[in-house]
Scaffold this motif. Sequence first.
Motif, PDB file in Angstrom:
ATOM      1  N   LEU A 146       0.738  -1.395  -0.202  1.00 35.99           N
ATOM      2  CA  LEU A 146      -0.335   0.181   0.013  1.00 35.99           C
ATOM      3  C   LEU A 146       0.801   1.061   0.238  1.00 35.99           C
ATOM      4  O   LEU A 146       1.927   1.102   0.285  1.00 35.99           O
TER       5      LEU A 146
ATOM      6  N   ILE B 237      -3.509   6.568   0.109  1.00 35.45           N
ATOM      7  CA  ILE B 237      -4.150   5.393  -0.261  1.00 35.45           C
ATOM      8  C   ILE B 237      -5.125   6.239  -0.529  1.00 35.45           C
ATOM      9  O   ILE B 237      -5.667   6.413   0.541  1.00 35.45           O
TER      10      ILE B 237
ATOM     11  N   ALA C 270      -9.274   6.118  -0.660  1.00 38.96           N
ATOM     12  CA  ALA C 270     -11.218   5.325  -0.310  1.00 38.96           C
ATOM     13  C   ALA C 270     -10.761   3.819  -0.468  1.00 38.96           C
ATOM     14  O   ALA C 270     -10.580   2.808  -0.129  1.00 38.96           O
TER      15      ALA C 270
ATOM     16  N   ASP D 274      -9.082   2.270  -3.510  1.00 41.48           N
ATOM     17  CA  ASP D 274      -7.768   1.707  -3.761  1.00 41.48           C
ATOM     18  C   ASP D 274      -8.052   0.830  -2.287  1.00 41.48           C
ATOM     19  O   ASP D 274      -7.642  -0.274  -2.301  1.00 41.48           O
ATOM     20  N   TYR D 275      -8.349   1.697  -0.989  1.00 42.45           N
ATOM     21  CA  TYR D 275      -8.026   0.800  -0.263  1.00 42.45           C
ATOM     22  C   TYR D 275      -9.344  -0.423   0.327  1.00 42.45           C
ATOM     23  O   TYR D 275      -8.069  -1.312   0.896  1.00 42.45           O
ATOM     24  N   GLU D 276     -10.157  -0.303   0.043  1.00 43.06           N
ATOM     25  CA  GLU D 276     -11.472  -1.049   0.450  1.00 43.06           C
ATOM     26  C   GLU D 276     -10.443  -1.830  -0.450  1.00 43.06           C
ATOM     27  O   GLU D 276     -10.940  -3.548  -0.113  1.00 43.06           O
TER      28      GLU D 276
ATOM     29  N   LYS E 288      -7.501  -3.367  -1.661  1.00 42.69           N
ATOM     30  CA  LYS E 288      -6.864  -3.721  -0.606  1.00 42.69           C
ATOM     31  C   LYS E 288      -7.476  -4.175   0.589  1.00 42.69           C
ATOM     32  O   LYS E 288      -6.528  -5.882   0.407  1.00 42.69           O
ATOM     33  N   LYS E 289      -7.981  -4.286   1.273  1.00 35.40           N
ATOM     34  CA  LYS E 289      -8.354  -4.508   2.678  1.00 35.40           C
ATOM     35  C   LYS E 289      -9.063  -6.156   1.966  1.00 35.40           C
ATOM     36  O   LYS E 289      -9.130  -6.598   1.983  1.00 35.40           O
TER      37      LYS E 289
ATOM     38  N   LEU F 242      -2.185   3.817   9.099  1.00 32.85           N
ATOM     39  CA  LEU F 242      -2.685   3.552   7.548  1.00 32.85           C
ATOM     40  C   LEU F 242      -2.827   1.550   8.443  1.00 32.85           C
ATOM     41  O   LEU F 242      -4.099   0.806   8.449  1.00 32.85           O
TER      42      LEU F 242
ATOM     43  N   LEU G 120      -5.989  -0.953   9.510  1.00 36.45           N
ATOM     44  CA  LEU G 120      -6.197  -2.086   8.157  1.00 36.45           C
ATOM     45  C   LEU G 120      -6.336  -2.561   9.745  1.00 36.45           C
ATOM     46  O   LEU G 120      -7.001  -3.520   9.422  1.00 36.45           O
TER      47      LEU G 120
END
Length: 222
Positions: free
Chosen positions: A86, A90, A92, A94-96, A98-99, A132, A136
Amino acid sequence: MRINDRIRVPEVRLVGPNGETVGIVPTHEALKLAQEADLDLVEIAPQGKPPVCKLMDYGKFKYEAAQKAREARRNQTNVIIKEMKLRPKIDAHDYETKKGHVVRFLRAGDKVKITIMFRGREQHRPELGFRLLQKLAEDVQELGFVESSPKQDGRNMIMVLGPHKKKADAKVELEAEKQERMAEREADAQEVRAERVATQPTPSSEKKAKRANEALDPDIDL
């Protein structure tokens, strides 16, 4: 492991079939006892002075040992470490995304190495990466735990998440969910087929409708 005639020492420390100690006896006598009991003389501790031998059913012993080995392999946890990278800033969406990958890995019983990659001036703001990673870890805490806390590694910051469930347990659960989804799809398909059959006119109903139309047709001569 030597058995029966392959045991060439003059005497052995003999153990009975139920684990009882017989004592030191000449090897030929131990072999005779094994034959009389329809068992094998098996050397279980060759380093002993004299070697320790036991009366047992060697075929059964090998079978049970193989069974235990297979069971141990089945229960062995083969943990795979996945990696997710990450950026500290990053967005929002892209974060979702990756999560979602991290969630899938943890649900499968795999560890996940999370790497925050810093570039340029970002390297002077390690708190961005730490926050971050902390976020996560909180978002996936129902599935995994922080096995290795965030730490700086050159231009990167690394954290390792471990799954709550073992690989074997996770595999069984995922397979059960898969079977449940398949059953639901099959039930839906059966319901659709039943509805189609119910709405299709039967031959008798078609004939009745035709006669009714003919009775109402004014062009038909009475």
